[in-house]
Design a protein around this motif. Structure first.
Motif, PDB file in Angstrom:
ATOM      1  N   VAL A 391       0.940  -1.276  -0.029  1.00  0.00           N
ATOM      2  CA  VAL A 391      -0.141   0.059   0.029  1.00  0.00           C
ATOM      3  C   VAL A 391       0.902   1.308  -0.007  1.00  0.00           C
ATOM      4  N   GLU A 396      -2.727   6.567  -0.237  1.00  0.00           N
ATOM      5  CA  GLU A 396      -3.407   6.688   0.936  1.00  0.00           C
ATOM      6  C   GLU A 396      -3.623   8.159   1.316  1.00  0.00           C
ATOM      7  N   ILE A 399      -6.367   9.845  -1.068  1.00  0.00           N
ATOM      8  CA  ILE A 399      -7.665   9.331  -0.629  1.00  0.00           C
ATOM      9  C   ILE A 399      -8.009   9.883   0.412  1.00  0.00           C
ATOM     10  N   GLY A 400      -7.278  10.150   1.642  1.00  0.00           N
ATOM     11  CA  GLY A 400      -7.524  10.660   2.859  1.00  0.00           C
ATOM     12  C   GLY A 400      -7.969  12.148   2.824  1.00  0.00           C
ATOM     13  N   LYS A 402      -9.161  13.356   0.080  1.00  0.00           N
ATOM     14  CA  LYS A 402     -10.208  13.250  -0.850  1.00  0.00           C
ATOM     15  C   LYS A 402      -9.982  14.163  -2.144  1.00  0.00           C
ATOM     16  N   PHE A 429      -7.814  -3.502  -0.171  1.00  0.00           N
ATOM     17  CA  PHE A 429      -7.514  -1.889   0.705  1.00  0.00           C
ATOM     18  C   PHE A 429      -7.952  -0.837  -0.166  1.00  0.00           C
ATOM     19  N   TYR A 430      -7.290  -0.662  -1.400  1.00  0.00           N
ATOM     20  CA  TYR A 430      -7.538   0.386  -2.185  1.00  0.00           C
ATOM     21  C   TYR A 430      -8.924   0.396  -2.431  1.00  0.00           C
ATOM     22  N   ARG A 432     -11.586  -0.670  -0.936  1.00  0.00           N
ATOM     23  CA  ARG A 432     -12.528  -0.646   0.300  1.00  0.00           C
ATOM     24  C   ARG A 432     -12.311   1.104   0.462  1.00  0.00           C
ATOM     25  N   GLU A 433     -11.089   1.451   0.537  1.00  0.00           N
ATOM     26  CA  GLU A 433     -10.880   3.037   0.740  1.00  0.00           C
ATOM     27  C   GLU A 433     -11.601   3.985  -0.171  1.00  0.00           C
ATOM     28  N   ILE A 434     -11.490   3.643  -1.418  1.00  0.00           N
ATOM     29  CA  ILE A 434     -12.075   4.315  -2.578  1.00  0.00           C
ATOM     30  C   ILE A 434     -13.629   4.327  -2.571  1.00  0.00           C
ATOM     31  N   GLN A 436     -15.587   3.784   0.335  1.00  0.00           N
ATOM     32  CA  GLN A 436     -15.938   4.333   1.578  1.00  0.00           C
ATOM     33  C   GLN A 436     -15.487   6.061   1.342  1.00  0.00           C
ATOM     34  N   THR A 437     -14.592   6.397   0.840  1.00  0.00           N
ATOM     35  CA  THR A 437     -14.499   7.914   0.585  1.00  0.00           C
ATOM     36  C   THR A 437     -15.209   8.562  -0.500  1.00  0.00           C
TER      37      THR A 437
END
Length: 613
Positions: A391, A396, A399-400, A402, A429-430, A432-434, A436-437
């Motif tokens: 990762v 990361e 994404i955080g 946005k 992971f990617y 899921r993060e994308i 959710q964000t």
């Protein structure tokens, strides 16, 4: 030196294509006797503008031109209403509505005609029947404008969604039109003896050309071939290059502002005249600029690495200053006359210099930003194969914060491709993060990227082998005076252009291992040509006898790749000249946007997939 823009002395394909397309359009219009109004499907206005100016249409009794809109046409007293449209179902509703509203007025009898570009569609004809206007149309024809001449060495189908239509919807319509365009080129310049290609659609287009030629049989025109080779490159063979940020002048303008059919729109404030007391509203409409080789300065700087553009602009400024100084030294009437004759050229050159200095300043404002430089650094790390297996902290963080989803997806896809796929836990992971964000509606977009192969689970470690075999990453790059195509990305050589380079010299036999690792079948076909028509080349490097290669990008090409091919053409010992044909000109942003799904109801228009949408 190889000719930069016109292929060999005899092969100015763009000019010839324009003449043929213009003639075909005028023949279509001549079938409608009397005064005419043309109703344009919006994207075709700029497209047809590249082959026929309004003044030419006026000479052929075109009195009015309207965009295709719902409701009634603006007032007109013409005898013929001609709809020129792409074969898209939803546009047929607008055509039907226009006809019905015109008929209601009923002042005098009008004739209605429709021309489909580049070809007819049975689905659209059925739709017109269903809407009750098919019988009202006097003529249903087609205008075969498969390619647009964007510059003297560049032609495009301008089908912006073709990659998605072919690779996601499995609709090969666009490839059929490309095969038709290549057949037209063979009718103009003779049969192309050598067909090479790589990838699924390269094989399809090659097979279609061979079949169409067999069907022509005895009716084929007997012309000595003037083009030696066609290289068909499927975009899936090199998914990586369009994801990288282009670093040529024209490439960066496209990345930041977007170039459409040689036109770019830029903030008007940057070009407003700074007269004292001038209080003009600078928040005006964006200012349009045409970017092509007709502008002498642009033809010099367009393909340079952006770091070399300032030097070129300074050089041009000094030349112009010296030319203006000549006026002071002019003594005799003859000398003054000679200076006056140069004035229009000097004035135009000064205007061009001011324009490109302002554009370069706009670009520099972006390229100097930390966000741009950090993203570029991360891309170059990926391209060199560094830190691709886990990762990535930078992604990361993006994404955080946005940051734009397109930027994030470009980086994740680049990491996936340079690592020959991601470990399952990294990919999960990617994703899921994308979701959710940015929202769970993007699950379809992620599925699209996986289906195409931009996102995938780790498989055979092929990228490092391809990178080393094809010398894709160069440690030393001279951006000012380049000696390798890798200057277009400041150290990364586009894989697609490396394939073209190796094909010309020393041949693909030298890179068989890399070719096996790239997706899709290999195409190597020789078309038979009668002995009497074969091209005879005298020994020696006569420029008029330079070999010519058509490089056909199926699925899109970037300005950086175009610049790299021009660079190869310009070399003193260039084994061939290149003419570029593409389904569309693209960049990482427009490409990624075309693969993203808009799930709003209004976008679920009936009509199925179409490469013209």
């Amino acid at each position: 030196m190889a000719h930069l823009n016109s292929g060999s002395g005899r092969v100015n394909l763009a000019l010839k294509w324009k003449e043929v397309a213009q003639k075909e359009l005028l023949e279509c219009l001549d079938k409608c006797a009397g005064s005419k109004a043309i109703v344009w499907d919006d994207p075709l206005i700029s497209s047809v503008g590249l082959i026929a100016e309004y003044s030419l249409l006026k000479e052929n009794e075109v009195e009015k031109m309207f965009p295709l809109r719902a409701g009634r046409l603006p007032q007109n007293n013409v005898q013929n209403v001609i709809f020129i449209t792409r074969p898209i179902l939803k546009l047929m509703r607008l055509v039907a509505e226009n006809i019905r509203e015109e008929e209601k007025v009923g002042s005098f009898r009008k004739e209605y005609h429709i021309l489909f570009v580049p070809g007819k569609s049975l689905l659209c004809e059925n739709k017109l029947k269903e809407l009750g206007v098919y019988g009202t149309l006097n003529n249903i024809g087609e205008f075969g404008l498969e390619l647009l001449p964007l510059d003297s060495d560049l032609l495009s189908m301008d089908m912006t969604s073709i990659f998605k239509e072919c690779y996601l919807h499995r609709d090969p319509t666009g490839m059929f039109y490309m095969a038709k365009a290549l057949m037209k080129i063979q009718a103009l310049y003779g049969v192309i003896p050598n067909i090479y290609g790589k990838g699924e659609y390269a094989k399809q287009v090659s097979d279609m050309i061979l079949r169409m030629r067999r069907e022509l049989a005895v009716s084929e025109r007997q012309i000595t071939p003037q083009i030696d080779t066609v290289l068909l490159l499927d975009r899936t063979v090199d998914l990586l290059t369009p994801l990288a940020t282009q670093l040529t002048y024209e490439g960066l303008i496209d990345e930041i502002y977007g170039i459409s059919n040689t036109t770019v729109k830029l903030p008007a404030a940057k070009f407003a005249k700074k007269n004292e007391g001038d209080q003009t509203d600078v928040a005006a409409e964006p200012k349009k600029f045409h970017l092509n080789s007709g502008d002498e300065l642009f033809s010099i700087v367009r393909d340079r690495n952006f770091h070399a553009v300032g030097t070129e602009l300074s050089k041009k400024a000094k030349i112009l200053s010296a030319q203006v100084e000549e006026r002071k030294g002019a003594r005799t009437v003859g000398e003054i006359k000679e200076f006056v004759s140069k004035l229009p050229h000097i004035t135009a050159a000064k205007q061009s210099l001011a324009t490109h200095t302002s554009i370069a300043e706009l670009v520099k404002e972006v390229t100097d930003k930390d966000t741009f430089l950090e993203t570029l650094h991360m891309q170059q790390e990926f391209l060199s194969g560094s830190d691709t297996d886990k990762v990535n902290n930078f992604i990361e963080d993006c994404i955080g914060k946005k940051e734009p989803l397109v930027k994030v997806l470009r980086l994740v896809c680049m990491q996936s491709l340079t690592n020959s796929g991601l470990k399952p836990k990294v990919l999960d992971f990617y994703k899921r993060e994308i979701l959710q964000t940015y929202g769970f509606e993007h699950i379809v977009t992620l599925h699209n990227l996986e289906k195409i192969g931009l996102l995938k689970q780790q498989g055979q470690k092929s990228y490092s082998t391809i990178r080393k075999t094809l010398k894709l990453v160069m440690e030393e790059v001279n951006e000012q005076n380049p000696n390798d195509i890798s200057y277009v990305f400041s150290g990364y050589a586009p894989l697609s252009v490396r394939l073209a380079q190796y094909l010309a010299r020393p041949g693909w036999r030298s890179i068989e291992e890399a070719l096996r690792l790239l997706p899709g079948p290999l195409v190597e076909e020789q078309q038979q040509i009668p002995v009497g028509l074969r091209k005879k080349r005298p020994p020696g490097g006569d420029a008029d006898n330079q070999k010519v290669t058509l490089v056909v990008f199926l699925g899109g090409v970037t300005f950086a790749e175009i610049a790299a091919l021009r660079f190869l053409s310009q070399q003193e010992d260039a084994p061939t000249d290149y003419i570029i044909i593409t389904t569309q000109v693209m960049n990482g942003r427009t490409w990624m946007e075309s693969l993203m799904e808009n799930l709003s109801v209004s976008n679920q228009e009936e009509g199925g997939a179409s490469p013209f949408r």
